[in-house]
Design a protein around this motif. Structure first.
Motif, PDB file in Angstrom:
ATOM      1  N   UNK A 174      55.460  55.811  21.194  1.00  0.00           N
ATOM      2  CA  UNK A 174      55.454  54.687  22.113  1.00  0.00           C
ATOM      3  C   UNK A 174      54.501  53.615  21.609  1.00  0.00           C
ATOM      4  N   UNK A 175      54.918  52.344  21.718  1.00  0.00           N
ATOM      5  CA  UNK A 175      54.058  51.239  21.309  1.00  0.00           C
ATOM      6  C   UNK A 175      53.132  50.868  22.451  1.00  0.00           C
ATOM      7  N   UNK A 176      51.837  50.844  22.191  1.00  0.00           N
ATOM      8  CA  UNK A 176      50.868  50.539  23.228  1.00  0.00           C
ATOM      9  C   UNK A 176      50.561  49.047  23.237  1.00  0.00           C
ATOM     10  N   UNK A 177      50.243  48.535  24.432  1.00  0.00           N
ATOM     11  CA  UNK A 177      49.940  47.117  24.558  1.00  0.00           C
ATOM     12  C   UNK A 177      48.619  46.790  23.881  1.00  0.00           C
ATOM     13  N   UNK A 178      48.465  45.536  23.503  1.00  0.00           N
ATOM     14  CA  UNK A 178      47.240  45.101  22.843  1.00  0.00           C
ATOM     15  C   UNK A 178      46.295  44.484  23.851  1.00  0.00           C
ATOM     16  N   UNK A 179      45.036  44.310  23.460  1.00  0.00           N
ATOM     17  CA  UNK A 179      44.043  43.733  24.350  1.00  0.00           C
ATOM     18  C   UNK A 179      44.469  42.353  24.858  1.00  0.00           C
ATOM     19  N   UNK A 180      45.136  41.578  23.996  1.00  0.00           N
ATOM     20  CA  UNK A 180      45.497  40.211  24.374  1.00  0.00           C
ATOM     21  C   UNK A 180      46.511  40.163  25.501  1.00  0.00           C
ATOM     22  N   UNK A 181      47.338  41.228  25.648  1.00  0.00           N
ATOM     23  CA  UNK A 181      48.365  41.222  26.686  1.00  0.00           C
ATOM     24  C   UNK A 181      47.823  41.684  28.025  1.00  0.00           C
ATOM     25  N   UNK A 182      46.621  42.240  28.070  1.00  0.00           N
ATOM     26  CA  UNK A 182      46.114  42.770  29.328  1.00  0.00           C
ATOM     27  C   UNK A 182      44.929  41.963  29.857  1.00  0.00           C
ATOM     28  N   UNK A 183      44.576  40.857  29.207  1.00  0.00           N
ATOM     29  CA  UNK A 183      43.386  40.114  29.614  1.00  0.00           C
ATOM     30  C   UNK A 183      43.493  39.517  30.999  1.00  0.00           C
ATOM     31  N   UNK A 184      44.707  39.256  31.489  1.00  0.00           N
ATOM     32  CA  UNK A 184      44.856  38.647  32.801  1.00  0.00           C
ATOM     33  C   UNK A 184      44.983  39.681  33.909  1.00  0.00           C
ATOM     34  N   UNK A 185      44.794  40.963  33.608  1.00  0.00           N
ATOM     35  CA  UNK A 185      44.888  42.030  34.606  1.00  0.00           C
ATOM     36  C   UNK A 185      43.508  42.610  34.875  1.00  0.00           C
ATOM     37  N   UNK A 186      43.192  42.776  36.151  1.00  0.00           N
ATOM     38  CA  UNK A 186      41.910  43.372  36.534  1.00  0.00           C
ATOM     39  C   UNK A 186      42.142  44.820  36.934  1.00  0.00           C
ATOM     40  N   UNK A 187      41.842  45.743  36.007  1.00  0.00           N
ATOM     41  CA  UNK A 187      42.009  47.172  36.274  1.00  0.00           C
ATOM     42  C   UNK A 187      40.671  47.872  36.483  1.00  0.00           C
ATOM     43  N   UNK A 188      39.586  47.108  36.541  1.00  0.00           N
ATOM     44  CA  UNK A 188      38.251  47.694  36.656  1.00  0.00           C
ATOM     45  C   UNK A 188      38.076  48.371  38.013  1.00  0.00           C
ATOM     46  N   UNK A 189      37.448  49.564  37.995  1.00  0.00           N
ATOM     47  CA  UNK A 189      37.149  50.317  39.206  1.00  0.00           C
ATOM     48  C   UNK A 189      35.643  50.591  39.246  1.00  0.00           C
ATOM     49  N   UNK A 190      35.102  50.720  40.432  1.00  0.00           N
ATOM     50  CA  UNK A 190      33.678  51.001  40.575  1.00  0.00           C
ATOM     51  C   UNK A 190      33.479  52.237  41.426  1.00  0.00           C
ATOM     52  N   UNK A 191      32.806  53.233  40.860  1.00  0.00           N
ATOM     53  CA  UNK A 191      32.547  54.486  41.565  1.00  0.00           C
ATOM     54  C   UNK A 191      31.065  54.814  41.447  1.00  0.00           C
ATOM     55  N   UNK A 192      30.396  54.931  42.565  1.00  0.00           N
ATOM     56  CA  UNK A 192      28.976  55.289  42.577  1.00  0.00           C
ATOM     57  C   UNK A 192      28.135  54.349  41.725  1.00  0.00           C
TER      58      UNK A 192
END
Length: 320
Positions: free
Chosen positions: A1-19
């Motif tokens: 499978x071809x994985x996406x590059x950093x440049x294609x995900x820059x507009x997505x906020x997937x950050x999570x905060x735990x503790x």
């Protein structure tokens, strides 16, 4: 499978905060299914993951259970590994040098047979973390307290069944470490929402759930259980509806972050847990089915967000 590059995900906020700890994305590998990450690191860059919960460690080394340890079931897997591990001291001396190099959240899963074992183990991990910090290094970001372990002083009943018994463990471990503390809850608890509320009261900054369900497999020809210990832990897609319901109930009860887990085998499964209220999601049995589960899930979550026009996971978290 071809994985996406950093440049294609820059507009997505997937950050999570735990503790108070920031995860770059919600994909976290569950304890007992990923070792300490070294083997999977030969297959892909594990720093793409949001985090790793390492193989459960105990104060002293454990050889694990004899006989068959893993047995496939319809839509799932039974395991009776028995917490085989090298012990906390060996983990700190032999594994943490590699963990220092990882660009992902590193979680120590801590088990024990007595309250003293738990507290002393947490103290050792904390002292090691302080020593590394003094020289500008870091190998451990948080402790995940596994209260599904048998209480050797209470006839083998797991600490995580009764809230009143679990309270002492959580309290003592909280007092023994300054590291962020997450408690991993057992689905066999008398009331899992009450158990989570107790953890919050005692100072835990997060909870994770669910651990495996207790199950059994009988060899009809041999007329006996396939496992030496009779019972084993059931995981995999079969338990997902139960896990999802429990995560939703706990998220409605507590104000601390919840990491969900149980039966994830694709990105939409993971998204469901986030919609139920989970901050991040651990992935276990799927690692045995798909050796590229980590990057595939990271890519799958981002693809789902793009297809559904979701800029940030906060838009759908706890939407139910």
């Amino acid at each position: 499978m071809t994985h996406t590059t950093d440049s294609t995900r820059t507009n997505l906020d997937t950050v999570c905060s735990v503790a108070g700890v920031s995860f770059k994305n919600p994909v976290v590998m569950a304890s007992g299914t990923f070792g300490f990450g070294r083997e999977y690191g030969r297959l892909y860059d594990v720093s793409r993951l949001g985090g790793i919960s390492g193989k459960g460690v105990t104060l002293l080394p454990r050889p694990g259970n004899a006989g068959i340890r893993v047995y496939e079931t319809p839509s799932g897997m039974l395991n009776s590994v028995g917490l085989e591990n090298p012990g906390i001291r060996a983990f700190l001396e032999e594994e943490c040098a590699d963990w220092e190099k990882l660009d992902t959240v590193r979680i120590v899963n801590l088990g024990g047979g007595t309250v003293r074992d738990y507290a002393e183990g947490a103290r050792m991990i904390d002292e090691d973390a302080q020593a590394r910090a003094a020289s500008g290094r870091k190998a451990v970001d948080m402790i995940e307290l596994n209260i599904s372990c048998p209480n050797v002083k209470e006839g083998g009943m797991a600490y995580g069944v009764k809230t009143c018994i679990a309270r002492e463990v959580v309290r003592e471990v909280r007092a023994a470490t300054k590291l962020p503390l997450m408690v991993k809850l057992s689905p066999n608890a008398e009331d899992i929402a009450d158990m989570a509320a107790m953890c919050e009261e005692e100072g835990a900054e997060a909870v994770s759930l669910i651990n495996t369900l207790s199950g059994m497999k009988i060899d009809a020809r041999r007329r006996r259980s396939v496992f030496e210990n009779l019972y084993a832990g059931l995981s995999g897609p079969a338990i997902k509806p139960i896990a999802l319901r429990m995560v939703h109930q706990v998220c409605k009860r507590v104000n601390i972050p919840v990491i969900g887990m149980g039966g994830v085998s694709g990105a939409e499964d993971l998204i469901e847990f986030i919609m139920a209220g989970a901050e991040a999601v651990q992935v276990g049995t799927y690692n045995f089915v798909n050796w590229q589960a980590g990057p595939d899930l990271v890519d799958g979550v981002e693809r789902f967000m793009r297809e559904e026009g979701i800029r940030s996971l906060s838009e759908i978290r706890g939407i139910l």
